[in-house]
Design a protein around this motif. Structure first.
Motif, PDB file in Angstrom:
ATOM      1  N   SER A   1       0.844  -1.194   0.000  1.00 47.24           N
ATOM      2  CA  SER A   1       0.000   0.000   0.000  1.00 47.24           C
ATOM      3  C   SER A   1       0.884   1.251   0.000  1.00 47.24           C
ATOM      4  O   SER A   1       1.804   1.383   0.810  1.00 47.24           O
ATOM      5  N   SER A   2       0.614   2.156  -0.933  1.00 45.02           N
ATOM      6  CA  SER A   2       1.363   3.405  -1.010  1.00 45.02           C
ATOM      7  C   SER A   2       0.575   4.396  -1.851  1.00 45.02           C
ATOM      8  O   SER A   2      -0.339   4.015  -2.583  1.00 45.02           O
ATOM      9  N   ALA A   3       0.941   5.668  -1.741  1.00 46.24           N
ATOM     10  CA  ALA A   3       0.262   6.696  -2.527  1.00 46.24           C
ATOM     11  C   ALA A   3       0.605   6.509  -4.002  1.00 46.24           C
ATOM     12  O   ALA A   3       1.777   6.424  -4.367  1.00 46.24           O
ATOM     13  N   ARG A   4      -0.414   6.435  -4.843  1.00 48.04           N
ATOM     14  CA  ARG A   4      -0.189   6.200  -6.268  1.00 48.04           C
ATOM     15  C   ARG A   4       0.220   7.466  -7.014  1.00 48.04           C
ATOM     16  O   ARG A   4       0.720   7.395  -8.131  1.00 48.04           O
ATOM     17  N   ARG A   5       0.003   8.616  -6.382  1.00 42.53           N
ATOM     18  CA  ARG A   5       0.384   9.889  -7.002  1.00 42.53           C
ATOM     19  C   ARG A   5       1.216  10.705  -6.019  1.00 42.53           C
ATOM     20  O   ARG A   5       1.116  10.525  -4.803  1.00 42.53           O
ATOM     21  N   PRO A   6       2.039  11.623  -6.515  1.00 41.24           N
ATOM     22  CA  PRO A   6       2.816  12.471  -5.609  1.00 41.24           C
ATOM     23  C   PRO A   6       1.900  13.311  -4.722  1.00 41.24           C
ATOM     24  O   PRO A   6       0.784  13.674  -5.116  1.00 41.24           O
ATOM     25  N   LEU A   7       2.368  13.602  -3.525  1.00 34.21           N
ATOM     26  CA  LEU A   7       1.647  14.463  -2.590  1.00 34.21           C
ATOM     27  C   LEU A   7       2.347  15.819  -2.553  1.00 34.21           C
ATOM     28  O   LEU A   7       3.581  15.882  -2.529  1.00 34.21           O
ATOM     29  N   TYR A   8       1.566  16.875  -2.544  1.00 33.66           N
ATOM     30  CA  TYR A   8       2.125  18.218  -2.585  1.00 33.66           C
ATOM     31  C   TYR A   8       1.696  19.016  -1.362  1.00 33.66           C
ATOM     32  O   TYR A   8       0.544  18.931  -0.919  1.00 33.66           O
ATOM     33  N   GLY A   9       2.616  19.822  -0.839  1.00 31.92           N
ATOM     34  CA  GLY A   9       2.304  20.724   0.255  1.00 31.92           C
ATOM     35  C   GLY A   9       2.544  20.104   1.618  1.00 31.92           C
ATOM     36  O   GLY A   9       2.347  18.896   1.827  1.00 31.92           O
ATOM     37  N   ALA A  10       3.003  20.947   2.554  1.00 33.41           N
ATOM     38  CA  ALA A  10       3.385  20.459   3.878  1.00 33.41           C
ATOM     39  C   ALA A  10       2.234  19.778   4.606  1.00 33.41           C
ATOM     40  O   ALA A  10       2.421  18.743   5.246  1.00 33.41           O
ATOM     41  N   ASP A  11       1.030  20.345   4.529  1.00 31.36           N
ATOM     42  CA  ASP A  11      -0.090  19.772   5.277  1.00 31.36           C
ATOM     43  C   ASP A  11      -0.424  18.367   4.790  1.00 31.36           C
ATOM     44  O   ASP A  11      -0.572  17.432   5.589  1.00 31.36           O
ATOM     45  N   HIS A  12      -0.530  18.198   3.462  1.00 35.79           N
ATOM     46  CA  HIS A  12      -0.846  16.875   2.913  1.00 35.79           C
ATOM     47  C   HIS A  12       0.242  15.860   3.247  1.00 35.79           C
ATOM     48  O   HIS A  12      -0.044  14.732   3.675  1.00 35.79           O
ATOM     49  N   VAL A  13       1.491  16.273   3.064  1.00 36.96           N
ATOM     50  CA  VAL A  13       2.602  15.354   3.310  1.00 36.96           C
ATOM     51  C   VAL A  13       2.704  15.024   4.798  1.00 36.96           C
ATOM     52  O   VAL A  13       2.900  13.863   5.185  1.00 36.96           O
ATOM     53  N   GLY A  14       2.541  16.038   5.655  1.00 38.02           N
ATOM     54  CA  GLY A  14       2.629  15.815   7.096  1.00 38.02           C
ATOM     55  C   GLY A  14       1.562  14.860   7.606  1.00 38.02           C
ATOM     56  O   GLY A  14       1.845  13.940   8.385  1.00 38.02           O
ATOM     57  N   ARG A  15       0.334  15.053   7.152  1.00 39.00           N
ATOM     58  CA  ARG A  15      -0.749  14.165   7.580  1.00 39.00           C
ATOM     59  C   ARG A  15      -0.542  12.750   7.046  1.00 39.00           C
ATOM     60  O   ARG A  15      -0.870  11.764   7.721  1.00 39.00           O
ATOM     61  N   PHE A  16       0.003  12.647   5.841  1.00 36.05           N
ATOM     62  CA  PHE A  16       0.308  11.330   5.287  1.00 36.05           C
ATOM     63  C   PHE A  16       1.343  10.620   6.153  1.00 36.05           C
ATOM     64  O   PHE A  16       1.208   9.432   6.472  1.00 36.05           O
ATOM     65  N   LEU A  17       2.381  11.342   6.578  1.00 39.53           N
ATOM     66  CA  LEU A  17       3.434  10.759   7.399  1.00 39.53           C
ATOM     67  C   LEU A  17       2.889  10.254   8.733  1.00 39.53           C
ATOM     68  O   LEU A  17       3.186   9.133   9.159  1.00 39.53           O
ATOM     69  N   ILE A  18       2.097  11.070   9.380  1.00 40.17           N
ATOM     70  CA  ILE A  18       1.531  10.670  10.667  1.00 40.17           C
ATOM     71  C   ILE A  18       0.611   9.470  10.489  1.00 40.17           C
ATOM     72  O   ILE A  18       0.623   8.521  11.278  1.00 40.17           O
ATOM     73  N   GLY A  19      -0.178   9.482   9.404  1.00 41.09           N
ATOM     74  CA  GLY A  19      -1.086   8.370   9.146  1.00 41.09           C
ATOM     75  C   GLY A  19      -0.347   7.074   8.865  1.00 41.09           C
ATOM     76  O   GLY A  19      -0.727   6.003   9.362  1.00 41.09           O
ATOM     77  N   VAL A  20       0.714   7.157   8.069  1.00 46.72           N
ATOM     78  CA  VAL A  20       1.493   5.964   7.741  1.00 46.72           C
ATOM     79  C   VAL A  20       2.156   5.388   8.991  1.00 46.72           C
ATOM     80  O   VAL A  20       2.181   4.169   9.205  1.00 46.72           O
ATOM     81  N   THR A  21       2.685   6.271   9.841  1.00 49.71           N
ATOM     82  CA  THR A  21       3.329   5.811  11.073  1.00 49.71           C
ATOM     83  C   THR A  21       2.332   5.101  11.983  1.00 49.71           C
ATOM     84  O   THR A  21       2.607   4.027  12.526  1.00 49.71           O
ATOM     85  N   ALA A  22       1.144   5.705  12.144  1.00 55.05           N
ATOM     86  CA  ALA A  22       0.123   5.101  13.000  1.00 55.05           C
ATOM     87  C   ALA A  22      -0.342   3.764  12.431  1.00 55.05           C
ATOM     88  O   ALA A  22      -0.563   2.792  13.169  1.00 55.05           O
ATOM     89  N   LYS A  23      -0.495   3.696  11.107  1.00 57.09           N
ATOM     90  CA  LYS A  23      -0.948   2.456  10.469  1.00 57.09           C
ATOM     91  C   LYS A  23       0.083   1.349  10.648  1.00 57.09           C
ATOM     92  O   LYS A  23      -0.268   0.178  10.875  1.00 57.09           O
ATOM     93  N   ALA A  24       1.370   1.703  10.552  1.00 56.20           N
ATOM     94  CA  ALA A  24       2.424   0.698  10.717  1.00 56.20           C
ATOM     95  C   ALA A  24       2.370   0.078  12.106  1.00 56.20           C
ATOM     96  O   ALA A  24       2.575  -1.124  12.274  1.00 56.20           O
ATOM     97  N   VAL A  25       2.079   0.906  13.097  1.00 57.22           N
ATOM     98  CA  VAL A  25       1.975   0.401  14.468  1.00 57.22           C
ATOM     99  C   VAL A  25       0.761  -0.504  14.615  1.00 57.22           C
ATOM    100  O   VAL A  25       0.820  -1.584  15.203  1.00 57.22           O
ATOM    101  N   ARG A  26      -0.367  -0.073  14.034  1.00 56.39           N
ATOM    102  CA  ARG A  26      -1.598  -0.870  14.143  1.00 56.39           C
ATOM    103  C   ARG A  26      -1.463  -2.206  13.420  1.00 56.39           C
ATOM    104  O   ARG A  26      -1.947  -3.239  13.894  1.00 56.39           O
ATOM    105  N   ASP A  27      -0.816  -2.186  12.252  1.00 57.38           N
ATOM    106  CA  ASP A  27      -0.760  -3.383  11.421  1.00 57.38           C
ATOM    107  C   ASP A  27       0.385  -4.325  11.774  1.00 57.38           C
ATOM    108  O   ASP A  27       0.480  -5.414  11.208  1.00 57.38           O
ATOM    109  N   ALA A  28       1.268  -3.877  12.667  1.00 59.93           N
ATOM    110  CA  ALA A  28       2.437  -4.700  12.986  1.00 59.93           C
ATOM    111  C   ALA A  28       1.999  -6.055  13.524  1.00 59.93           C
ATOM    112  O   ALA A  28       1.260  -6.149  14.498  1.00 59.93           O
TER     113      ALA A  28
END
Length: 302
Positions: free
Chosen positions: A211-238
């Motif tokens: 699972s990964s973003a199929r298109r580039p993400l632009y802007g600090a807010d979008h990228v930042g929220r993506f990072l936090i979401g990916v980190t949280a998901k990794a912990v949940r799915d471990a």
């Protein structure tokens, strides 16, 4: 009785150079290793009495095999799922301290090289990274020297137009990397946003395998929220072993390697401008992570 040790086989003596050449030309660890293996096969079958300059013979073989692989790879990459990124490669810590060497193999440079035609890329790598003369390159490629000069000029201009100057301060990069890891681990969106350039772009290379973003993400807010979401998901799915990110020298610059136990499951590389992260690249395609394993026989030295 005086005994002398047998001379080292030229292939073994130049193996690291051959891998470094193929990797810069192809941007993929697996393909570069295949090219080196194919070069060994050609070398093992060669009539050594006809080879006056073994190093030149080996580099010429790698060059032409890489050129063929690049040409066929272009069609394959057009069908790739999501963004295609060069494969990350662990490099020796001393590379990060030498700006010229780090620049040659940096992920930013490899991305720019992807925009060249196959022959432009091969000529650029041989000329700019390894210092071969136009005449030598012409001999490798069986092309007239004036033609090689034109290709080299065109490739150099193309790279110069697309290359951007980034912050190479090692201490600052170490500090930013540590703060970034801490902010993501703590789920602190504001702390992450403080580290991102306002116009940051993020690419995720999962190749349709994870699972990964199929298109580039632009802007600090979008990228930042993506990072936090990916980190949280990794912990949940471990399941069992939790992926652990840690600083690592990747492609000559400090980046982040993510391990599950001792198995690489991802990497993050980025450019640094005025202390802010720009051009984040998430490498998570499991088929493209072999370069994150530590190997003694692989190097990016000249």
């Amino acid at each position: 009785m005086i005994t002398t040790e047998p001379e080292a086989d030229p292939f073994d003596a130049h193996r690291r150079l051959l891998f470094a050449t193929a990797y810069r030309m192809l941007g993929t660890v697996g393909d570069a290793e295949d090219i080196v293996q194919d070069t060994w096969l050609a070398w093992s079958k060669a009539d050594r009495s006809e080879v006056r300059h073994p190093k030149a013979y080996l580099v010429r073989t790698v060059t032409n095999l890489s050129l063929n692989r690049l040409t066929s790879a272009r069609a394959t990459r057009e069908e790739y799922v999501g963004p295609w990124l060069p494969e990350p490669l662990l490099t020796a810590p001393d590379v990060a301290r030498e700006h010229e060497r780090a620049e040659e193999v940096s992920m930013a440079m490899l991305v720019v090289l992807e925009s060249l035609t196959p022959v432009e890329r091969v000529v650029f790598v041989l000329r700019e990274a390894f210092g071969y003369s136009h005449a030598e390159i012409a001999g490798f490629l069986h092309r007239p020297e004036p033609t090689v000069r034109q290709i080299a000029h065109r490739a150099r201009k193309h790279v110069a137009d697309r290359r951007t100057v980034h912050d190479t301060d090692a201490a600052r990069r170490e500090e930013v990397t540590a703060r970034f890891l801490s902010a993501c681990a703590g789920g602190d969106l504001n702390a992450v946003l403080e580290l991102l350039a306002p116009d940051v772009t993020a690419w995720s290379d999962g190749g349709g395998k994870v699972s990964s973003a199929r298109r580039p993400l632009y802007g600090a807010d979008h990228v930042g929220r993506f990072l936090i979401g990916v980190t949280a998901k990794a912990v949940r799915d471990a399941a069992g072993t939790l992926p652990v990110p840690a600083p690592a020298v990747i492609n000559g610059e400090l980046g982040i390697r993510i391990l599950a136990g001792d198995i690489p499951v991802g990497a993050i590389t980025y450019d640094l401008d005025d202390g802010l992260m720009r051009n984040l690249r998430f490498h998570v395609n499991p088929d493209k992570l072999s370069g994150l394993r530590r190997r003694d026989d692989r190097d990016t030295d000249r």
